[in-house]
Design an enzyme around this catalytic site. Structure first.
Site, PDB file in Angstrom:
ATOM      1  N   GLU A 161       4.234  -5.615   6.977  1.00  0.00           N
ATOM      2  CA  GLU A 161       3.433  -4.605   7.684  1.00  0.00           C
ATOM      3  C   GLU A 161       3.795  -4.508   9.159  1.00  0.00           C
ATOM      4  OE1 GLU A 161       2.313  -6.730   5.453  1.00  0.00           O
ATOM      5  OE2 GLU A 161       0.728  -5.858   4.208  1.00  0.00           O
TER       6      GLU A 161
ATOM      7  N   GLY B 157       0.557  -5.126   0.730  1.00  0.00           N
ATOM      8  CA  GLY B 157      -0.627  -5.091  -0.134  1.00  0.00           C
ATOM      9  C   GLY B 157      -0.330  -5.650  -1.521  1.00  0.00           C
TER      10      GLY B 157
ATOM     11  N   ALA C  60       0.862  -1.180   0.000  1.00  0.00           N
ATOM     12  CA  ALA C  60       0.000   0.000   0.000  1.00  0.00           C
ATOM     13  C   ALA C  60       0.897   1.228   0.000  1.00  0.00           C
ATOM     14  CB  ALA C  60      -0.874  -0.023   1.244  1.00  0.00           C
TER      15      ALA C  60
ATOM     16  N   GLU D  42      -0.675  -9.284  -1.161  1.00  0.00           N
ATOM     17  CA  GLU D  42      -2.109  -9.546  -0.941  1.00  0.00           C
ATOM     18  C   GLU D  42      -2.879  -9.487  -2.260  1.00  0.00           C
ATOM     19  OE1 GLU D  42      -2.160  -6.539   2.251  1.00  0.00           O
ATOM     20  OE2 GLU D  42      -3.142  -8.083   3.454  1.00  0.00           O
TER      21      GLU D  42
HETATM   22  C1  3H9 Z   1       0.641  -2.349   3.384  1.00  0.00           C
HETATM   23  O1  3H9 Z   1       0.866  -2.827   2.320  1.00  0.00           O
HETATM   24  C2  3H9 Z   1      -0.683  -2.417   4.074  1.00  0.00           C
HETATM   25  C3  3H9 Z   1      -1.618  -3.430   3.486  1.00  0.00           C
HETATM   26  O2  3H9 Z   1      -1.440  -4.686   4.091  1.00  0.00           O
HETATM   27  C4  3H9 Z   1      -3.058  -3.093   3.756  1.00  0.00           C
HETATM   28  C5  3H9 Z   1      -3.677  -1.999   3.011  1.00  0.00           C
HETATM   29  C6  3H9 Z   1      -5.157  -1.871   3.304  1.00  0.00           C
HETATM   30  N1  3H9 Z   1       4.671   3.434  -0.086  1.00  0.00           N
HETATM   31  O3  3H9 Z   1      13.407   1.615  -0.171  1.00  0.00           O
HETATM   32  P1  3H9 Z   1      13.741   2.322  -1.411  1.00  0.00           P
HETATM   33  C7  3H9 Z   1       9.404   4.692  -1.634  1.00  0.00           C
HETATM   34  S1  3H9 Z   1       1.842  -1.499   4.224  1.00  0.00           S
HETATM   35  C8  3H9 Z   1       5.155   4.615  -0.486  1.00  0.00           C
HETATM   36  O4  3H9 Z   1      14.734   3.417  -1.356  1.00  0.00           O
HETATM   37  P2  3H9 Z   1      14.813  -0.134  -2.472  1.00  0.00           P
HETATM   38  C9  3H9 Z   1      10.579   5.017  -0.731  1.00  0.00           C
HETATM   39  O5  3H9 Z   1      10.205   5.911   0.277  1.00  0.00           O
HETATM   40  C10 3H9 Z   1       3.219  -1.490   3.113  1.00  0.00           C
HETATM   41  N2  3H9 Z   1       6.436   4.815  -0.844  1.00  0.00           N
HETATM   42  O6  3H9 Z   1      14.161   1.317  -2.572  1.00  0.00           O
HETATM   43  C11 3H9 Z   1      11.553   5.594  -1.712  1.00  0.00           C
HETATM   44  O7  3H9 Z   1      11.149   6.931  -1.975  1.00  0.00           O
HETATM   45  P3  3H9 Z   1      12.237   8.084  -2.266  1.00  0.00           P
HETATM   46  C12 3H9 Z   1       3.954  -2.770   3.108  1.00  0.00           C
HETATM   47  C13 3H9 Z   1       7.249   3.760  -0.809  1.00  0.00           C
HETATM   48  O8  3H9 Z   1      14.939  -0.615  -3.859  1.00  0.00           O
HETATM   49  C14 3H9 Z   1      11.314   4.775  -2.976  1.00  0.00           C
HETATM   50  O9  3H9 Z   1      10.008   4.202  -2.835  1.00  0.00           O
HETATM   51  N3  3H9 Z   1       5.103  -2.668   2.258  1.00  0.00           N
HETATM   52  C15 3H9 Z   1       6.803   2.500  -0.408  1.00  0.00           C
HETATM   53  O10 3H9 Z   1      15.975  -0.103  -1.574  1.00  0.00           O
HETATM   54  C16 3H9 Z   1      12.307   3.657  -3.175  1.00  0.00           C
HETATM   55  O11 3H9 Z   1      12.363   2.877  -1.989  1.00  0.00           O
HETATM   56  C17 3H9 Z   1       6.307  -2.308   2.747  1.00  0.00           C
HETATM   57  O12 3H9 Z   1       6.481  -2.089   3.915  1.00  0.00           O
HETATM   58  C18 3H9 Z   1       5.453   2.350  -0.032  1.00  0.00           C
HETATM   59  N4  3H9 Z   1       4.927   1.172   0.349  1.00  0.00           N
HETATM   60  O13 3H9 Z   1      13.711  -1.034  -1.726  1.00  0.00           O
HETATM   61  C19 3H9 Z   1       7.431  -2.224   1.733  1.00  0.00           C
HETATM   62  N5  3H9 Z   1       7.837   1.632  -0.459  1.00  0.00           N
HETATM   63  O14 3H9 Z   1      12.924   7.647  -3.518  1.00  0.00           O
HETATM   64  C20 3H9 Z   1       8.247  -0.986   1.972  1.00  0.00           C
HETATM   65  C21 3H9 Z   1       8.892   2.340  -0.898  1.00  0.00           C
HETATM   66  O15 3H9 Z   1      11.418   9.316  -2.382  1.00  0.00           O
HETATM   67  N6  3H9 Z   1       9.247  -0.798   0.971  1.00  0.00           N
HETATM   68  N7  3H9 Z   1       8.555   3.626  -1.111  1.00  0.00           N
HETATM   69  O16 3H9 Z   1      13.131   8.058  -1.050  1.00  0.00           O
HETATM   70  C22 3H9 Z   1      10.434  -1.469   0.957  1.00  0.00           C
HETATM   71  O17 3H9 Z   1      10.674  -2.361   1.745  1.00  0.00           O
HETATM   72  C23 3H9 Z   1      11.455  -1.055  -0.049  1.00  0.00           C
HETATM   73  O18 3H9 Z   1      11.136   0.234  -0.485  1.00  0.00           O
HETATM   74  C24 3H9 Z   1      11.549  -1.969  -1.307  1.00  0.00           C
HETATM   75  C25 3H9 Z   1      12.495  -1.318  -2.351  1.00  0.00           C
HETATM   76  C26 3H9 Z   1      12.091  -3.338  -0.889  1.00  0.00           C
HETATM   77  C27 3H9 Z   1      10.201  -2.148  -1.967  1.00  0.00           C
END
Ligand code: 3H9
Length: 698
Positions: free
Chosen positions: A131, A108, A69, A111
């Site tokens: 999450e 998400g 999400a 999911e």
């Molecule tokens: C969820 O899903 C809830 C659901 O269960 C229910 C819903 C109803 N949103 O980390 P990076 C941005 S909760 C917005 O540097 P990498 C990040 O801030 C979510 N932005 O790259 C960065 O921005 P900037 C569960 C996001 O290659 C840019 O993307 N998911 C999100 O080292 C690049 O990110 C997570 O917790 C996001 N969800 O790693 C996953 N994710 O360039 C969280 C990233 O402006 N994300 N950004 O600084 C990660 O673990 C890592 O970002 C990922 C890529 C592994 C995906």
């Protein structure tokens, strides 16, 4: 023949014979923000109603499948459609829907894939439900659909650890159905064809039931409460998974309630602040400029810090030249590095081949001249200005032009060190935290003349070492130690004024610190602080400042330095710390000598004074520009000082108290100690105009 249709700015569809493709293109990580949800809803409504479409394949453009999400939307008013309702439409589609996973399918995103009727992953992909790391739980069916597909134990493990599961393991557990090589769109077309010709089976999780074992759930819940006594979301995760024996719709309703419960907690705010903060510290112009070559590193000093820094650099693949003055000190340094790397192997963090390769990159030497060809030198010798100045003077004559000369000093003036060279533009501070191969914080200290490309190379080093680099300006103690120096005084004042050391420790452990400050003192060795206080006494103490060290002095005068001598604030004879009964006697003596009538403090009083002291100095550090923004202070404390991550950091926490209340508290405390308790101007201004530290992060 295929024709394509742009549904909105992030979703497009494409028809190819009987097959329809849906593509999500929402960089950087295809998060399911409002446009994605809305676009998917429209796209699926159209495709499901289209009798010519026999199979729908969903894939993503860019570097990854959906990573979750959009976290930036959390805490703001929800905008329909919600992800869950979109996923229910997909799951209930009479036309088979498959998803193609590349990169990471997280939260998400996973999911979404679980709601489709089959999952084809591309080699190297990972799946996960992280999450819990954000103070949440999978809120769009993950707690119900994953146990149905992969079993209760695997689902609990994935949901509670938040780990990224390699695709092969996901395949074995049935979370994905097939692993192939290829590019997402082509894989989508091929896999859709396989559904049509019956070689790729599809099924709905709503039609499956989860194996259920109440004993496993109860044991997991007990384990979670023991391991994370402060955290709410792991408990809620188990509660939601425990509903997976209900019909899917009912289980989803339980999950929804648990998710909303977590959304309301300040822990969610703190953990999401930490997620973005970790990225924000290097999202500044100083970190992004041109860098210098960074291939070969020299480290001066084979003590604990030098060995830890060398270990970190070797582990990241750098060749390291380690310099010591004497043969035995050099041998000790090499032995420590070897021990550190062996530890990484035994903890499963490194293979033994990687350890051997790292050690082969280590070149120990007794000659500083051997630093002539390195790109970066990190000096990590004894914390004395004269010694450091002498070393930098020598480095100036030895190192090649453009080499970066860094000091690992924790307190000293980088400018005074740089002055000893003819190239102050090449000098900066790289302050590591002990153990340097474990702790993730790196303070990158900018001198008055540090060149922009030298500074940016400091951030490049942090990235290569997988550390969190935070920019700091020169002052006594930089960001972290300066703040620590201030608030540690309040700990001793609390004891002098009536609290016992163990009450202080218990209260702060209850707040979320892994270990109370007196236990930390015993662990680190009380003699270090004792020597510093003796030195300061010789230099002359500030007559206006209340002296807080008298109790610790008495303890040290007995030759009790904490764990290493078996006695300190606590006794360690039986292993676990037991309050040292004799300390209470010292406290009484000091109170009597100072004419102090002990007062009683509640645990909350202790937390309030401790945090208000920390916030006061943190505010001054932001005010005078030592830290660029409040978020930089927060990340220093999360990654270098064990501040509880779920509280986001001292200034994130300050915003929850509010500037008005903080000013009120400081003024109340100042009635008895106006020298120590002074309202920082920035806080007074924030109280007056109703702003927050978060406003300064924008
Ligand atoms: C969820 O899903 C809830 C659901 O269960 C229910 C819903 C109803 N949103 O980390 P990076 C941005 S909760 C917005 O540097 P990498 C990040 O801030 C979510 N932005 O790259 C960065 O921005 P900037 C569960 C996001 O290659 C840019 O993307 N998911 C999100 O080292 C690049 O990110 C997570 O917790 C996001 N969800 O790693 C996953 N994710 O360039 C969280 C990233 O402006 N994300 N950004 O600084 C990660 O673990 C890592 O970002 C990922 C890529 C592994 C995906």
């Amino acid at each position: 023949m295929s024709d394509s249709n742009q549904i909105n700015e992030v979703i497009s569809t494409e028809h190819s014979g009987d097959v329809a493709l849906v593509c999500i293109d929402n960089p950087p990580v295809n998060a399911t923000g409002h446009a994605v949800r809305e676009g998917l809803e429209i796209a699926f409504a159209g495709l499901i109603a289209d009798a010519s479409v026999k199979v729908i394949a969903l894939y993503c453009a860019g570097r990854t499948f959906v990573a979750g999400a959009d976290i930036r939307e959390f805490g703001k008013p929800a905008k329909a459609p919600g992800l869950s309702s979109v996923l229910n439409v997909i799951e209930q589609s009479p036309t088979p829907v498959i998803s193609i996973i590349h990169g990471t399918a997280l939260g998400g995103g996973l999911e979404l894939a679980l709601a489709t009727h089959a999952r084809v992953a591309i080699e190297g992909a990972k799946i996960g439900l992280p999450e819990v790391l954000l103070g949440l739980l999978p809120g769009a069916g993950g707690t119900q659909r994953l146990p149905r597909l992969s079993g209760l134990a695997f689902a609990l493990d994935v949901i509670l650890s938040g780990r990224q599961v390699p695709v092969q393991e996901a395949l074995e557990k049935g979370a994905v159905d097939r692993v192939v090589a290829g590019e997402p769109r082509m894989v989508a077309l091929a896999a859709a064809q396989q559904v049509l010709d019956g070689t790729l089976a599809t099924r709905r999780t709503v039609d499956l039931s989860a194996e259920y074992d109440r004993a496993v759930i109860d044991a997991t819940l007990a384990g979670v409460k023991k391991k994370n006594p402060h955290l709410i979301s792991p408990v809620k995760c188990v509660e939601a998974v425990a509903a997976c024996n209900l019909p899917l719709a009912e289980g989803l309703a339980v999950e929804r309630q648990c998710f909303m419960d977590c959304m309301q907690t300040p822990q969610r705010g703190g953990l999401i602040h930490a997620f973005f903060g970790e990225r924000a510290v290097s999202n500044i112009p100083e970190a992004k400029g041109e860098t210098r070559p960074l291939d070969r590193i020299g480290v001066i000093g084979g003590g604990t810090m030098g060995s830890g820094i060398s270990t970190a650099c070797l582990s990241a693949g750098f060749p390291v030249r380690l310099i010591e003055v004497k043969e035995d000190a050099l041998a000790r340094g090499v032995a420590t590095i070897t021990k550190n790397l062996d530890g990484a192997v035994s903890r499963g963090k490194m293979t033994s081949e990687a350890r051997d390769a790292a050690l082969a990159r280590l070149e120990p030497s007794l000659a500083m001249e051997d630093l002539a060809d390195v790109d970066l030198v990190i000096e990590a010798v004894f914390e004395k200005m004269e010694i450091k100045q002498e070393i930098f003077g020598k480095l100036d004559t030895i190192c090649k032009p453009g080499a970066i000369l860094a000091s690992n000093t924790s307190y000293l003036d980088i400018n005074a060190i740089a002055e000893m060279t003819s190239r102050p533009q090449d000098v900066l501070g790289l302050h590591f935290f002990s153990p340097a191969h474990v702790m993730r914080l790196l303070e990158i200290v900018q001198g008055a003349k540090t060149a922009p490309d030298a500074l940016a190379t400091g951030f490049l080093l942090a990235k290569k070492l997988k550390k969190v680099g935070v920019l700091a300006q020169v002052c006594d103690g930089f960001i972290g130690n300066r703040i620590l120096g201030h608030y540690s005084k309040v700990i001793s004042y609390l004891v002098l004024d009536g609290a016992s050391p163990q009450q202080v420790d218990n209260a702060l452990e209850g707040f979320g610190l892994a270990m109370g400050p007196h236990k930390v003192g015993d662990l680190a060795g009380l003699d270090i602080g004792y020597m510093t206080r003796q030195r300061k006494k010789e230099e002359g103490l500030d007559p206006n400042e209340r002296y807080g060290g008298a109790v610790a002095d008495r303890i040290c005068e007995q030759g009790w330095y904490g764990r290493k001598t078996g006695k300190g604030y606590y006794l360690y004879e039986s292993g676990a710390p037991v309050p040292n009964p004799e300390v209470a006697g010292f406290i009484d003596e000091v109170r009597a000598a100072d004419g102090i009538t002990p007062q009683s403090f509640t645990d909350q009083d202790i937390i309030d004074r401790y945090m208000t002291a920390m916030i006061s100095e943190a505010a001054r550090v932001v005010e005078d520009g030592t830290a660029k923004r409040p978020v930089d202070v927060d990340m220093v404390f999360l990654f270098g000082y064990g501040f509880p991550r779920f509280r986001g950091g001292p200034l994130h926490y300050a915003d929850m108290i509010g500037a008005t209340e903080l000013v009120r508290r400081i003024e109340a405390y100042a009635k008895t100690d106006p020298n120590y308790w002074q309202v920082p101007e920035i806080l007074r201004k924030m109280a007056a105009d109703g702003t927050t530290f978060a406003d300064l992060n924008q």
